[in-house]
Design a protein around this motif. Structure first.
Motif, mmCIF file in Angstrom:
data_model
loop_
_atom_site.group_PDB
_atom_site.id
_atom_site.type_symbol
_atom_site.label_atom_id
_atom_site.label_comp_id
_atom_site.label_asym_id
_atom_site.label_seq_id
_atom_site.Cartn_x
_atom_site.Cartn_y
_atom_site.Cartn_z
ATOM 1 N N VAL A 25 0.852 -1.196 0.000
ATOM 2 C CA VAL A 25 0.000 0.000 0.000
ATOM 3 C C VAL A 25 0.887 1.245 0.000
ATOM 4 N N ALA A 26 1.920 1.224 0.811
ATOM 5 C CA ALA A 26 2.854 2.362 0.854
ATOM 6 C C ALA A 26 3.521 2.559 -0.500
ATOM 7 N N ARG A 27 3.912 1.478 -1.145
ATOM 8 C CA ARG A 27 4.528 1.589 -2.473
ATOM 9 C C ARG A 27 3.585 2.277 -3.449
ATOM 10 N N TRP A 28 2.305 1.876 -3.439
ATOM 11 C CA TRP A 28 1.339 2.482 -4.351
ATOM 12 C C TRP A 28 1.149 3.963 -4.024
ATOM 13 N N LYS A 29 0.984 4.278 -2.743
ATOM 14 C CA LYS A 29 0.766 5.682 -2.352
ATOM 15 C C LYS A 29 1.978 6.541 -2.685
ATOM 16 N N TYR A 30 3.161 6.033 -2.474
ATOM 17 C CA TYR A 30 4.382 6.775 -2.786
ATOM 18 C C TYR A 30 4.500 7.001 -4.291
ATOM 19 N N ALA A 31 4.284 5.961 -5.062
ATOM 20 C CA ALA A 31 4.417 6.063 -6.516
ATOM 21 C C ALA A 31 3.362 6.982 -7.121
ATOM 22 N N ASN A 32 2.215 7.080 -6.454
ATOM 23 C CA ASN A 32 1.111 7.890 -6.962
ATOM 24 C C ASN A 32 0.941 9.195 -6.201
ATOM 25 N N ASP A 33 1.947 9.525 -5.383
ATOM 26 C CA ASP A 33 1.958 10.774 -4.626
ATOM 27 C C ASP A 33 0.649 11.008 -3.857
ATOM 28 N N ARG A 34 0.226 9.978 -3.127
ATOM 29 C CA ARG A 34 -0.988 10.052 -2.317
ATOM 30 C C ARG A 34 -0.613 10.067 -0.843
ATOM 31 N N PRO A 35 -1.403 10.749 -0.020
ATOM 32 C CA PRO A 35 -1.102 10.777 1.415
ATOM 33 C C PRO A 35 -1.379 9.428 2.070
#
Length: 172
Positions: free
Chosen positions: A45-55
């Motif tokens: 989940v962190a990988r996805w949020k980081y890659a997609n610049d999401r909080p």
């Protein structure tokens, strides 16, 4: 001499009782595994949020997850307040893992390639983990050792593990 033998016997019996109380049974192992399974999804989940610049925090999603979890938990026999504490602790732990990883990647300027899709891949896994957690939480408990010692795949996140394990009663 008899008194020494009696003291030694009592000490040995107490020592065995303490070890027996710390020996996890099937129910505590299932709960331990369920908490671990949910938390183990969070690096992706962190990988996805980081890659997609999401909080890290998504309050609307947290409200939906809480409502669904509490509904399933109450239907399964858990107290509503306990269910709310359990899912709140799981989400707090999840955010701790995500925030720690994202902070590391941001500091290092890391590039995360091809993270699993949040909606299509990760949320169904989280939902399944929540169902597993509900089933395991009914009558489940964790030993003191289980509550304090994360599984090996989560060893880098001891504070997150303690947060996730906190709402569960100790078996001993």
């Amino acid at each position: 001499m008899v008194r020494s033998a009696a003291v030694a016997t009592l000490f040995f019996a107490a020592s065995c009782a303490n070890r027996a109380a710390e020996t996890p049974g099937a129910a505590s192992n299932a709960l331990y595994d369920a908490v671990a399974a949910r938390l183990a999804i969070m690096p992706d989940v962190a990988r996805w949020k980081y890659a997609n610049d999401r909080p890290v925090e998504d309050l609307a999603r947290e409200e939906a997850v809480t409502a669904a979890f509490v509904m399933r938990a109450v239907e399964a026999g858990l107290d509503r307040t306990d269910a709310e504490r359990i899912i709140s602790a799981q989400m707090d732990a999840a955010k701790r893992v995500q925030a720690a990883l994202i902070a590391d990647w941001s500091r290092d300027g890391a590039v995360v390639a091809d993270p699993p899709d949040l909606v299509a891949a990760l949320r169904p896994r989280i939902d399944a983990a929540n169902d597993q957690l509900v089933a395991a939480a009914v009558g489940g408990c964790l030993t003191a050792t289980q509550r304090s010692r994360p599984p090996s795949q989560l060893a880098a996140f001891p504070a997150a593990w303690r947060a996730a394990a906190a709402p569960f009663e100790a078996c001993n």
